[in-house]
Motif scaffolding. Sequence first.
Motif, mmCIF file in Angstrom:
data_model
loop_
_atom_site.group_PDB
_atom_site.id
_atom_site.type_symbol
_atom_site.label_atom_id
_atom_site.label_comp_id
_atom_site.label_asym_id
_atom_site.label_seq_id
_atom_site.Cartn_x
_atom_site.Cartn_y
_atom_site.Cartn_z
ATOM 1 N N LEU A 1 0.813 -1.223 0.000
ATOM 2 C CA LEU A 1 0.000 0.000 0.000
ATOM 3 C C LEU A 1 0.842 1.267 0.000
ATOM 4 O O LEU A 1 0.494 2.259 0.654
ATOM 5 C CB LEU A 1 -0.978 0.013 1.191
ATOM 6 C CG LEU A 1 -1.980 -1.138 1.253
ATOM 7 C CD1 LEU A 1 -2.956 -0.927 2.402
ATOM 8 C CD2 LEU A 1 -2.729 -1.290 -0.050
ATOM 9 N N THR A 2 1.939 1.254 -0.729
ATOM 10 C CA THR A 2 2.760 2.442 -0.882
ATOM 11 C C THR A 2 2.608 2.988 -2.299
ATOM 12 O O THR A 2 2.111 2.306 -3.193
ATOM 13 C CB THR A 2 4.242 2.118 -0.626
ATOM 14 O OG1 THR A 2 4.625 1.007 -1.439
ATOM 15 C CG2 THR A 2 4.474 1.791 0.840
ATOM 16 N N VAL A 3 3.047 4.220 -2.501
ATOM 17 C CA VAL A 3 3.030 4.839 -3.819
ATOM 18 C C VAL A 3 4.206 4.293 -4.621
ATOM 19 O O VAL A 3 5.343 4.274 -4.149
ATOM 20 C CB VAL A 3 3.122 6.371 -3.704
ATOM 21 C CG1 VAL A 3 3.187 7.009 -5.090
ATOM 22 C CG2 VAL A 3 1.928 6.914 -2.922
ATOM 23 N N LYS A 4 3.939 3.853 -5.830
ATOM 24 C CA LYS A 4 4.962 3.197 -6.634
ATOM 25 C C LYS A 4 5.777 4.175 -7.488
ATOM 26 O O LYS A 4 6.964 3.979 -7.696
ATOM 27 C CB LYS A 4 4.317 2.145 -7.546
ATOM 28 C CG LYS A 4 3.491 1.090 -6.805
ATOM 29 C CD LYS A 4 4.356 0.303 -5.831
ATOM 30 C CE LYS A 4 3.595 -0.846 -5.192
ATOM 31 N NZ LYS A 4 2.590 -0.386 -4.218
ATOM 32 N N ASP A 5 5.140 5.221 -8.006
ATOM 33 C CA ASP A 5 5.798 6.160 -8.918
ATOM 34 C C ASP A 5 6.693 7.117 -8.126
ATOM 35 O O ASP A 5 6.201 7.895 -7.297
ATOM 36 C CB ASP A 5 4.731 6.943 -9.682
ATOM 37 C CG ASP A 5 5.312 7.836 -10.772
ATOM 38 O OD1 ASP A 5 6.497 8.182 -10.694
ATOM 39 O OD2 ASP A 5 4.565 8.180 -11.705
ATOM 40 N N PRO A 6 8.010 7.105 -8.385
ATOM 41 C CA PRO A 6 8.918 7.992 -7.644
ATOM 42 C C PRO A 6 8.560 9.474 -7.793
ATOM 43 O O PRO A 6 8.748 10.255 -6.854
ATOM 44 C CB PRO A 6 10.291 7.695 -8.263
ATOM 45 C CG PRO A 6 10.161 6.325 -8.847
ATOM 46 C CD PRO A 6 8.749 6.226 -9.320
#
Length: 225
Positions: free
Chosen positions: A58-63
Motif C-alpha cells: 500500500l505504498t506509492v509506486k511512482d517515484p
Amino acid sequence: MHVVVNAAMSADGKLSSRRREQVRISGPDDFARVDRLRAESDAVVVGVGTVLADDPHLTVKDPELCERRLEAGESRHPARVVVDSRARTPADARILDDAATTYLLVSEAAGDDRRATLARPTLEFVTAGDDRVDLPRAFAELERAGLETVMVEGGGELIFSLFDAGLVDELSVFVGSRIIGGRDAPTLADGDGFVEAFPELDLERVERMDDGVVLYWRVRFADGE
C-alpha cells in the motif's frame, strides 16, 4: 473526513475468485490511476482479510508522485490503515514495515499479547468497539490524527460496513472484461447486505481504460448533499 472507496471488479461484480486469490482484472493504466489516488490521499485503508490474502504494501509506486508529496511537505507515502478487530495481522506483514506509519484499528477483543507482538515505532493502535471495530469512532480518531482524505481499497466486507455506517463519500470502480463467477467469490460489498434503505449513488462520469471502464459515483445522502 472524505472517504473514497476504490476497487476493481470483474464484469459480474467479483473482486477475486472463490479461493480468495488475486485475479488480474485491470491493466497498467488503471494501476497508474490507483497510484495517483494513493498519492493524493492521507491514508489508504484495507480490511484484515485483504492483508491475510494479499499481503499488500500500500505504498506509492511512482517515484515522481513520491517526490511531489515530499515537496508538498508530506511523507513519501500516505499512512496505511488496517481494520483488524482482533489484531490478526501477521507480525511480518509488509504493511507493518517502516515505509509509512500504519494505524491498526482494533476492538477491545484484541488481546494484549497480540498487541505486544505487533508493537513497533511506526505502528499506532486505535481501539474502538467491544468485539468489532466501531468504524465511526475509529474513523473519527483517524481524523483527529490529521487524516482528512482517505482511500479505501477493500475488501468487500469492509466496503459494505463502511456504506452501512454512512461513511463513504465517493465510489470509483474499474470494471474489467472478465467473468469470474462463483457464489462464494467476494463481491464489491459483501457483509449482511441491505434489505431496505439502500445507499443511492449519482453517476458522475465514465472513463474507458485498459480493456474496461472506470465508473465514478458520488454517494447521495438522505439530506441530498
